[in-house]
Design a protein around this motif. Structure first.
Motif, short mmCIF file in Angstrom:
data_model
loop_
_atom_site.label_atom_id
_atom_site.label_comp_id
_atom_site.label_asym_id
_atom_site.label_seq_id
_atom_site.Cartn_x
_atom_site.Cartn_y
_atom_site.Cartn_z
N GLY A 268 0.70 -1.29 -0.09
CA GLY A 268 -0.22 0.19 -0.16
C GLY A 268 0.73 1.20 -0.01
O GLY A 268 0.54 2.27 -0.47
N ASP A 269 2.00 1.33 0.63
CA ASP A 269 2.85 2.62 0.74
C ASP A 269 3.78 2.58 -0.42
O ASP A 269 4.48 3.60 -0.65
CB ASP A 269 3.65 2.29 1.97
N GLU A 270 3.58 1.79 -1.60
CA GLU A 270 4.55 1.83 -2.60
C GLU A 270 3.93 2.84 -3.60
O GLU A 270 3.03 2.79 -3.98
CB GLU A 270 4.48 0.53 -3.32
N GLU A 271 4.75 3.79 -4.03
CA GLU A 271 4.63 4.72 -5.08
C GLU A 271 4.49 4.17 -6.51
O GLU A 271 5.03 3.12 -6.93
CB GLU A 271 5.59 5.77 -5.22
N CYS A 272 3.12 4.49 -7.02
CA CYS A 272 2.83 3.84 -8.48
C CYS A 272 2.58 4.90 -9.59
O CYS A 272 2.85 4.66 -10.61
CB CYS A 272 1.60 2.98 -8.41
N LEU A 273 2.25 6.04 -9.23
CA LEU A 273 2.11 7.32 -10.11
C LEU A 273 2.41 8.51 -9.53
O LEU A 273 2.72 8.90 -8.32
CB LEU A 273 0.53 7.29 -10.27
N ARG A 274 2.67 9.43 -10.52
CA ARG A 274 3.30 10.80 -10.11
C ARG A 274 2.62 11.78 -11.09
O ARG A 274 3.33 11.80 -12.17
CB ARG A 274 4.74 10.78 -9.67
N PHE A 275 1.69 12.46 -10.90
CA PHE A 275 1.20 13.49 -11.54
C PHE A 275 1.31 14.78 -10.50
O PHE A 275 0.79 15.39 -9.89
CB PHE A 275 -0.27 13.44 -11.83
N GLY A 276 2.71 15.21 -10.62
CA GLY A 276 3.14 16.47 -9.86
C GLY A 276 3.41 15.89 -8.40
O GLY A 276 4.62 16.01 -8.01
N SER A 277 2.44 15.26 -7.54
CA SER A 277 2.68 14.79 -6.46
C SER A 277 2.56 13.32 -6.49
O SER A 277 1.94 12.50 -7.53
CB SER A 277 1.71 15.38 -5.34
N PRO A 278 3.54 12.52 -5.74
CA PRO A 278 3.33 10.94 -5.92
C PRO A 278 1.94 10.27 -5.08
O PRO A 278 1.40 11.06 -4.30
CB PRO A 278 4.69 10.53 -4.90
N VAL A 279 1.67 9.26 -5.79
CA VAL A 279 0.43 8.48 -5.41
C VAL A 279 0.89 7.13 -5.08
O VAL A 279 1.36 6.45 -5.91
CB VAL A 279 -0.61 8.66 -6.50
N PRO B 143 7.22 2.68 -11.04
CA PRO B 143 6.12 3.85 -10.98
C PRO B 143 6.16 4.67 -12.38
O PRO B 143 7.11 4.87 -12.86
CB PRO B 143 6.96 4.50 -9.75
N LEU B 144 5.13 5.35 -12.61
CA LEU B 144 5.20 5.94 -13.88
C LEU B 144 5.21 7.70 -13.31
O LEU B 144 4.32 8.07 -12.29
CB LEU B 144 3.80 5.82 -14.34
N THR B 145 5.79 8.57 -13.83
CA THR B 145 5.71 10.03 -14.05
C THR B 145 5.37 10.62 -15.09
O THR B 145 5.79 10.24 -16.29
CB THR B 145 7.18 10.44 -13.43
N VAL B 146 4.57 11.50 -15.16
CA VAL B 146 4.09 12.57 -16.23
C VAL B 146 4.85 13.66 -15.80
O VAL B 146 4.33 14.28 -14.84
CB VAL B 146 2.37 12.49 -16.35
N PRO B 147 5.52 14.43 -16.73
CA PRO B 147 6.11 15.57 -16.46
C PRO B 147 5.16 16.57 -16.52
O PRO B 147 4.00 16.66 -17.03
CB PRO B 147 6.89 15.88 -17.64
N GLU B 148 5.49 17.67 -15.72
CA GLU B 148 4.53 18.73 -15.47
C GLU B 148 4.27 19.77 -16.81
O GLU B 148 3.24 20.10 -17.08
CB GLU B 148 4.85 19.66 -14.38
N ARG B 149 5.36 19.68 -17.61
CA ARG B 149 5.41 20.42 -18.74
C ARG B 149 6.24 19.46 -20.00
O ARG B 149 7.00 18.82 -19.49
CB ARG B 149 6.12 21.77 -18.74
N MET B 150 5.34 19.71 -21.06
CA MET B 150 5.98 18.74 -22.22
C MET B 150 7.03 19.67 -23.01
O MET B 150 7.00 19.32 -24.39
CB MET B 150 4.91 18.06 -22.80
#
Length: 480
Positions: A30-41, A218-225
């Motif tokens: 449960g505490d494992e980061e899986c997504l990051r859209f600005g902040s980690p989820v 874990p997946l990260t989407v940049p804030e700016r492309m």
């Protein structure tokens, strides 16, 4: 886990493996980061958000065997809504958020989903990588339940008209995830993914989002492309990183001036269109890592790869796929047609998918070289566009008699004949209401009459069309 049998029976929801979302996409600490859209989820948060969204979908009337359409920008909200719909054992259609209201309306009339999941439109900064939205589930009175067992429906060019509706079952998606797991150079546990591709299309959706959740990368989407924004996202983490995008993104990064040191960058992988021959070397020289390539289709997902850059121009088929060359066209073994409600032997017949791609298959190694499209679908910045759709939309505009749409050097061009009062600026204004920006012609030439071949057919040769304009038979061409 494989699903077999007729596309129409038993009922659609019975054909989806029970608990596949939890088992393949949401499981893990449960505490494992899986997504990051600005902040980690982390996974616990994602599971909680999906459960809450599932309740809202149920309140909107979506249940097992139901249908939903998602019109959401790249966002945590998109991920949550998609997984919640699948947990409800519903069939999901993905609609590109960049489409106009006109295009969305046509798609909804065509597909008749029971629920539309949308978000209040908010203006965003140019080149923003993701949005912060709150999904809203809206019941559609004219919606119909699923008629096929597919978990996912996509439109080949992201719109309507001549585009194909393509269906994939949960088992199809699981099979593709298994293919990625068998690729030693694809991101896995202990690594992370920086995703630049759209999650509405197959590479970003399955190769990026779903594989990251499944492989626990874990997946990260940049804030700016932008080049700077992408490089910042890569440099912001000390885990081995793979960047996934389209060739446009690789061109952008290869041309970056004074990029930072990126010791944890492992490679970049691109797909969606043919890579410029000198790009892999330029990218490797700039960053010291390979530019890998993949070939795939919405109908099947990943088909062949060259993730190390050592096979160019060839690529190796992924595990379990059988490919053959038939009359210069690539055919792929596929037990069932991926086109719900469509019977077209030119696209699928006798257990073979006809890709419409010109290709060569090496008889000794099985490796494939894709030479380009054999039909009207092209790729603009990694986004699929059907030139027939653009042509038909132009032809239907007031004052237009005929239209020819061609594609040359990465740009769409349109040549029209129209009534004496037709004005290119007015036509562009009307077109902007009906087609997304990436589908609109960069050049629009209005001629008194379109040139024709000796047999009376409209000329589709770019050189000949431009010669007609140069000969002075154009009434206006302000954007030349």
């Amino acid at each position: 886990m494989a699903l077999t049998g007729s596309l129409l029976s038993p009922p659609p929801h019975a054909r989806t493996p029970d608990g596949w979302v939890e088992l393949f996409l949401l499981s893990g600490p449960g505490d494992e980061e899986c997504l990051r859209f600005g902040s980690p989820v982390d996974r616990s948060t994602l599971r909680r958000l999906v459960a809450a969204q599932r309740e809202r979908l149920a309140d909107a009337g979506l249940g097992p065997g139901g249908t939903a359409a998602l019109r959401l920008p790249p966002s945590l909200g998109f991920v949550v809504a998609l997984l919640a719909c699948w947990q409800q054992q519903a069939q999901v259609t993905l609609l590109d958020h960049r489409l106009t209201d006109h295009e969305i309306g046509l798609a909804l009339d065509r597909l008749r989903p029971q629920v539309l999941v949308r978000a209040e439109h908010r203006s965003a900064a140019a080149l923003r990588g993701f949005a912060e939205v709150e999904p809203e589930a809206v019941p559609l009175p004219a919606g119909r339940p699923a008629a096929t067992p597919h978990a996912l429906l996509q439109l080949s060019s992201g719109s309507t008209g001549p585009s194909k509706v393509i269906g994939r079952t949960a088992a199809d998606l699981i099979r593709e995830l298994d293919c990625y797991a068998k690729l030693p150079d694809f991101p896995g546990e202990g690594e992370r993914v920086v995703l630049l591709s759209s999650v509405v299309h197959v590479l970003g959706l399955v190769g990026g989002l779903l594989n990251s959740l499944h492989a626990r990368a874990p997946l990260t989407v940049p804030e700016r492309m932008t080049a700077a924004g992408i490089l910042d996202a890569i440099a912001a983490d000390d885990r081995p990183s793979t960047v996934i995008g389209v060739p446009f993104h690789a061109e952008l990064l290869a041309g970056a001036t004074s990029p930072p040191a990126l010791p944890r960058l492992r490679r970049m992988i691109v797909a969606g269109e043919v890579v410029r021959p000198s790009l892999p070397a330029a990218f490797g020289a700039r960053y010291g890592v390979p530019l890998g390539t993949m070939y795939g289709m919405t109908e099947l997902g990943v088909i062949a790869t060259d993730l190390t850059g050592e096979l160019h121009p060839w690529s190796a088929p992924v595990h379990g796929l059988e490919l053959r060359e038939e009359g210069g066209e690539l055919h792929i073994a596929m037990a069932d047609s991926p086109y719900p409600g469509l019977t077209d032997p030119a696209r699928w017949s006798d257990g073979w998918l006809h890709t419409r791609d010109a290709a060569r298959v090496d008889p000794d190694t099985g490796r494939v070289t894709v030479l380009g499209r054999r039909d009207s679908q092209v790729s603009v910045g990694g986004l699929k566009v059907d030139l027939t759709e653009v042509e038909q939309t132009l032809s239907a505009l007031p004052g237009v008699r005929e239209a020819v749409v061609v594609f040359d050097k990465g740009a769409i061009e349109a040549y029209l004949s129209g009534d004496p009062g037709a004005e290119p600026d007015r036509l562009r204004e009307l077109l902007a209401r009906q087609l997304a920006p990436y589908k609109r012609p960069r050049r629009l030439a209005l001629l008194a009459a379109l040139p024709r071949t000796a047999t009376g057919k409209l000329l589709r040769d770019v050189t000949g069309l431009r010669a007609a304009v140069a000969a002075g038979r154009t009434t206006a061409d302000p954007h030349h």
